[in-house]
Design a protein around this motif. Structure first.
Motif, PDB file in Angstrom:
ATOM      1  N   THR A 212      62.378  30.455  51.536  1.00 13.90           N
ATOM      2  CA  THR A 212      61.061  29.957  51.138  1.00 13.90           C
ATOM      3  C   THR A 212      60.406  29.138  52.252  1.00 13.90           C
ATOM      4  O   THR A 212      61.093  28.470  53.025  1.00 13.90           O
ATOM      5  CB  THR A 212      61.227  29.069  49.871  1.00 13.90           C
ATOM      6  N   ILE A 213      59.077  29.216  52.306  1.00 16.72           N
ATOM      7  CA  ILE A 213      58.270  28.327  53.146  1.00 16.72           C
ATOM      8  C   ILE A 213      57.248  27.662  52.228  1.00 16.72           C
ATOM      9  O   ILE A 213      56.683  28.320  51.350  1.00 16.72           O
ATOM     10  CB  ILE A 213      57.534  29.108  54.257  1.00 16.72           C
ATOM     11  N   GLN A 214      57.008  26.374  52.437  1.00 21.10           N
ATOM     12  CA  GLN A 214      55.929  25.715  51.698  1.00 21.10           C
ATOM     13  C   GLN A 214      54.919  25.121  52.666  1.00 21.10           C
ATOM     14  O   GLN A 214      55.268  24.701  53.770  1.00 21.10           O
ATOM     15  CB  GLN A 214      56.493  24.641  50.765  1.00 21.10           C
ATOM     16  N   VAL A 215      53.649  25.100  52.214  1.00 20.52           N
ATOM     17  CA  VAL A 215      52.552  24.627  53.050  1.00 20.52           C
ATOM     18  C   VAL A 215      51.880  23.432  52.379  1.00 20.52           C
ATOM     19  O   VAL A 215      51.529  23.489  51.196  1.00 20.52           O
ATOM     20  CB  VAL A 215      51.499  25.740  53.286  1.00 20.52           C
ATOM     21  N   ILE A 216      51.740  22.350  53.160  1.00 23.76           N
ATOM     22  CA  ILE A 216      51.103  21.119  52.674  1.00 23.76           C
ATOM     23  C   ILE A 216      49.714  21.007  53.292  1.00 23.76           C
ATOM     24  O   ILE A 216      49.532  21.268  54.481  1.00 23.76           O
ATOM     25  CB  ILE A 216      51.944  19.888  53.101  1.00 23.76           C
ATOM     26  N   ASP A 217      48.724  20.622  52.489  1.00 27.52           N
ATOM     27  CA  ASP A 217      47.406  20.260  53.010  1.00 27.52           C
ATOM     28  C   ASP A 217      47.457  18.784  53.387  1.00 27.52           C
ATOM     29  O   ASP A 217      47.739  17.929  52.536  1.00 27.52           O
ATOM     30  CB  ASP A 217      46.328  20.505  51.951  1.00 27.52           C
ATOM     31  N   THR A 218      47.218  18.475  54.666  1.00 30.91           N
ATOM     32  CA  THR A 218      47.443  17.092  55.114  1.00 30.91           C
ATOM     33  C   THR A 218      46.358  16.134  54.638  1.00 30.91           C
ATOM     34  O   THR A 218      46.586  14.929  54.597  1.00 30.91           O
ATOM     35  CB  THR A 218      47.540  17.011  56.648  1.00 30.91           C
ATOM     36  N   GLN A 219      45.169  16.672  54.303  1.00 27.57           N
ATOM     37  CA  GLN A 219      44.107  15.773  53.835  1.00 27.57           C
ATOM     38  C   GLN A 219      44.394  15.289  52.416  1.00 27.57           C
ATOM     39  O   GLN A 219      44.335  14.095  52.136  1.00 27.57           O
ATOM     40  CB  GLN A 219      42.755  16.470  53.899  1.00 27.57           C
ATOM     41  N   SER A 220      44.712  16.206  51.523  1.00 22.79           N
ATOM     42  CA  SER A 220      44.973  15.824  50.132  1.00 22.79           C
ATOM     43  C   SER A 220      46.444  15.443  49.937  1.00 22.79           C
ATOM     44  O   SER A 220      46.801  14.910  48.896  1.00 22.79           O
ATOM     45  CB  SER A 220      44.622  16.988  49.205  1.00 22.79           C
ATOM     46  N   ARG A 221      47.290  15.741  50.940  1.00 19.06           N
ATOM     47  CA  ARG A 221      48.746  15.573  50.834  1.00 19.06           C
ATOM     48  C   ARG A 221      49.303  16.312  49.623  1.00 19.06           C
ATOM     49  O   ARG A 221      50.154  15.779  48.895  1.00 19.06           O
ATOM     50  CB  ARG A 221      49.133  14.096  50.766  1.00 19.06           C
ATOM     51  N   LYS A 222      48.778  17.507  49.388  1.00 16.23           N
ATOM     52  CA  LYS A 222      49.270  18.311  48.270  1.00 16.23           C
ATOM     53  C   LYS A 222      49.844  19.618  48.765  1.00 16.23           C
ATOM     54  O   LYS A 222      49.429  20.143  49.801  1.00 16.23           O
ATOM     55  CB  LYS A 222      48.128  18.598  47.300  1.00 16.23           C
TER      56      LYS A 222
END
Lengths: 389, 389
Positions: A313-323
């Motif tokens: 698995t790979i997961q991607v975080i949005d750094t602005q919303s930290r979600k």
């Protein structure tokens, strides 16, 4: 945008270019094929395989740096082998077994020196980048002549190399202006068993992870007189002594603005650290124990892969919303990720299914895929232009 | 370190390489020779001149971007000429007079599209990067069909182009995912006469300078729904209406950590701005009116050149202490500076004495120098890997 259609069309196709073709080298890269002791030479404009370079020995945990013209790669093998390959002509141009057991290397800011850090017999060896002739040796002795394993070797501005001594608990800075006579600055008592390190993309902060205790050792290379200090005192395996399937890599830590995203040790979390105060300002729950936590070059996304048994698995975080914004399942054995220099695509090696994959970072679609023999590290030539890589 | 001795040895030497030699392209660059309508092709590993490409028309204020393989350059001439040159083989491969008067261009994140911003007839034209075939046209009309001059064109992550409309006082963002049908977002009333713009190195903030009033227009590309806002309300020519010998370039503004170093308009000063609050936090007195204010890639130094009559001088600021640490006098007519990608050296064009010079940024010594015909812009291929360049 390169289409998915094109990607499928190119699957498994062996490119027709001859090895001596006149071409640019800015979009080239190499992929370590561990099973075979070989490298795939790839290009990232059309996402194709150009050919292979073989006969490179034991490439487990191998890493690479590039010459400043982006034509040559220097491979650091676990067996102590240092190999210079010509990516353009796809051949080995020089190879030396420089030690019994090595753990990575670096190229100097000006591109003239290659340094290798060694487990056995310890120390750092410096070579001429053109010829691989030996230039200098730094024994890394401590406590009255005992040799130390060396880890976390990086280049830094000012033609310096920085590295950590596992056995000694020290960080050393070597100034290479007179290559045969390095000037060494030694910082003692940085913590027990530094096991890996990173340097921030601007080349200012060197941060070593500690295996033997919690916390991290930070050295500000702009203010060497202040010496190292301890940051994030709770960082590490902690008092609960959780099972740690794989110590996370430090090299890929993601910097986005003033935020640093780092893998928690033994926990299914990514930590967010403020690089001005060096304090933790948040944590995100993840799918598994993170291994590489890497930021897209624009800092907007952070991509994370995981230790066994969650390494499909790979997961991607949005750094602005930290979600968390995306979960991908490339297949079992996701070992490494490498962003194209402007970040539009990311390359992924999936060892257990013997595949190399390329994803669009905007749509998250897989745009290309082809076979590779137990692929691990992916290194694009654009690293040549970046400090600390 | 490349020695001064080597530098002198190489002075004015015309390199022996043949144009079709197999070589890497990561250390190549071009220097605009305005007087001659020609380019010098140079390499920055040994600091030598490799050859020339001629017949490029009016190159005053010419700028360039690079293909992602670092083999081809796209030249934007003031005469509306768009020329694709093969740096490796040193020849023109395609050329089109695409307008009557143009003012720069950009290459899309994925490298497939080249955009040119025009004064006459206004608007933006988009071309296929491989062939220079026209792909799309963005007329930049306002107020019921009036054409506007377009300035400050840059590429941004997400395969977007961003630019400003001088006559309309607007900023437009063009999404190029379907290249023949750009999706345009228009932001009106950003201020009077935007004359140039920059994008921060991470591709997040687009900042336009205003000729018709004080202040700057800022658009956060991560939050387009918030629209543009005004920052640094006092920035500009101000109420005193000082004589301005040359409006400073915005393109080279220096980002060091969270500090932005920018040229004051009409004053002998460099301003320091905090990029989190977008407020001025300091100013430094300088030798003249600054034109380019550029940070070394590691952010530790900022190099500044000046408008006439002070254009024989370069000054260097240490960003940590915010103090002037060096004044250099390369000669009359210092027009441009370009750092090597890891920052160890900087290239300087000195128009009035017809010289190209290279300085070591650590010792400040001149390490190489040779003749050039009225040199202006210097562009190294490493720009290919950076957002907004």
């Amino acid at each position: 945008m390169k289409s998915l259609f094109l990607g499928f069309l190119l699957m498994a196709c062996y490119a027709p270019l001859s090895a001596d073709e006149n071409r640019g080298t800015g979009d080239l890269g190499i992929v370590v094929e561990r099973a075979n002791g070989s490298l795939q030479v790839i290009e990232s404009s059309g996402n194709t395989l150009l050919g292979r370079i073989e006969g490179l020995g034991d490439l487990s945990h191998a890493s690479a740096v590039f010459s400043r013209d982006e034509r040559f790669a220097y491979l650091f093998g676990r067996d102590g082998g240092l190999t210079k390959v010509d990516i353009l002509q796809r051949k080995v141009v020089a190879r030396t077994i420089q030690s019994g057991n090595s753990i990575g290397g670096a190229i100097s800011q000006d591109g003239t020196l290659v340094a290798v850090s060694n487990y056995q017999p310890g120390g750092v060896r410096i070579f001429n980048a053109a010829t691989l002739a030996p230039v200098a040796e730094i024994p890394a002795e401590y406590g009255g002549g005992k040799p130390s394993k060396v880890v976390g070797l990086v280049d830094a501005p000012g033609n310096r190399f920085v590295f950590s001594l596992w056995d000694a608990g020290e960080i050393w800075v070597a100034e290479m202006n007179d290559p045969a006579k390095p000037v060494i600055h030694k910082y003692k008592g940085v913590g027990m068993q530094p096991y890996d390190a990173l340097i921030t993309p601007d080349g200012r902060y060197y941060i070593a992870g500690l295996y033997g205790e919690d916390g991290l050792a930070l050295l500000d290379l702009w203010n060497l007189d202040k010496g190292p200090r301890r940051i994030l005192g709770d960082y590490g395996k902690g008092q609960q002594k959780l099972p740690v399937y794989k110590m996370p890599h430090l090299e890929g830590w993601a910097v986005a603005g003033r935020q640093l995203f780092i893998p928690a040790v033994g926990r299914h979390q990514v930590l967010v650290v403020d690089t001005e105060t060096w304090r933790e300002v948040g944590r995100l729950d993840m799918h598994g124990q993170p291994v590489f936590v890497m930021s897209r070059p624009d800092g907007r996304q952070v991509w994370v892969n995981f230790a066994f048994p969650d390494n499909d698995t790979i997961q991607v975080i949005d750094t602005q919303s930290r979600k968390l914004i995306k979960t991908l399942q490339p297949g079992k054995g996701v070992l490494h990720m490498e962003f194209e220099p402007r970040g539009e695509e990311v390359w992924v090696s999936v060892r257990d299914i013997d595949r190399l994959q390329v994803y669009d970072t905007d749509s998250f679609e897989r745009v290309a895929e082809w076979p590779a023999m137990k692929p691990s590290g992916i290194f694009l030539t654009s690293r040549a232009h970046r400090i600390g890589l």
